[in-house]
Design a protein around this motif. Structure first.
Motif, short mmCIF file in Angstrom:
data_model
loop_
_atom_site.label_atom_id
_atom_site.label_comp_id
_atom_site.label_asym_id
_atom_site.label_seq_id
_atom_site.Cartn_x
_atom_site.Cartn_y
_atom_site.Cartn_z
N SER A 272 0.81 -1.22 0.00
CA SER A 272 0.00 0.00 0.00
C SER A 272 0.84 1.27 0.00
O SER A 272 0.31 2.36 -0.18
CB SER A 272 -0.93 0.01 1.22
OG SER A 272 -0.17 0.10 2.41
N ILE B 229 2.49 2.48 2.64
CA ILE B 229 2.28 3.18 3.91
C ILE B 229 3.43 2.87 4.86
O ILE B 229 3.88 1.73 4.98
CB ILE B 229 0.95 2.75 4.57
CG1 ILE B 229 -0.23 3.08 3.65
CG2 ILE B 229 0.77 3.37 5.94
CD1 ILE B 229 -0.51 4.56 3.49
N ARG C 81 1.98 7.63 7.29
CA ARG C 81 2.07 8.46 6.08
C ARG C 81 2.40 7.61 4.87
O ARG C 81 2.89 6.50 4.99
CB ARG C 81 3.12 9.55 6.26
CG ARG C 81 4.50 9.01 6.47
CD ARG C 81 5.48 10.14 6.65
NE ARG C 81 6.73 9.61 7.16
CZ ARG C 81 7.74 10.35 7.48
NH1 ARG C 81 7.68 11.64 7.36
NH2 ARG C 81 8.85 9.81 7.92
N LYS C 82 2.09 8.18 3.73
CA LYS C 82 2.50 7.56 2.49
C LYS C 82 4.01 7.52 2.51
O LYS C 82 4.66 8.43 3.01
CB LYS C 82 1.97 8.42 1.33
CG LYS C 82 1.90 7.73 0.02
CD LYS C 82 0.82 6.69 -0.01
CE LYS C 82 0.65 6.21 -1.43
NZ LYS C 82 0.11 4.89 -1.51
#
Length: 77
Positions: free
Chosen positions: A48, A50, A65-66
């Motif tokens: 994902s 993340i 957070r990304k």
């Protein structure tokens, strides 16, 4: 050649990025964000994109957070 090696045990701050950031270069991804040096413990979900981090000095501070990868190409920003 289309694979990325994910590694730890070398803190990312020793590779020239802030300790809370992941490091990427030449097909390698460094995910050790310095928990043993008093910085952050991180969990990385590569699917994902993340990154979860917790400060070892202030454990009430958890961030999600990304992924922020310094110098990355081909991986999520």
């Amino acid at each position: 050649m289309d694979k990325t090696i994910v590694f730890g045990h070398t803190s990312t701050f020793r590779l020239g990025v802030p300790p809370e950031e992941l490091w990427y270069g030449d097909g390698k991804l460094g995910i050790d964000t310095g928990a043993g040096h008093g910085y952050y413990l991180s969990l990385v979900n590569l699917t994902s994109g993340i990154q979860w981090s917790i400060s070892v000095t202030r454990p009430e501070n958890i961030t999600c957070r990304k992924m922020k990868i310094t110098g990355a190409s081909g991986l999520p920003k």
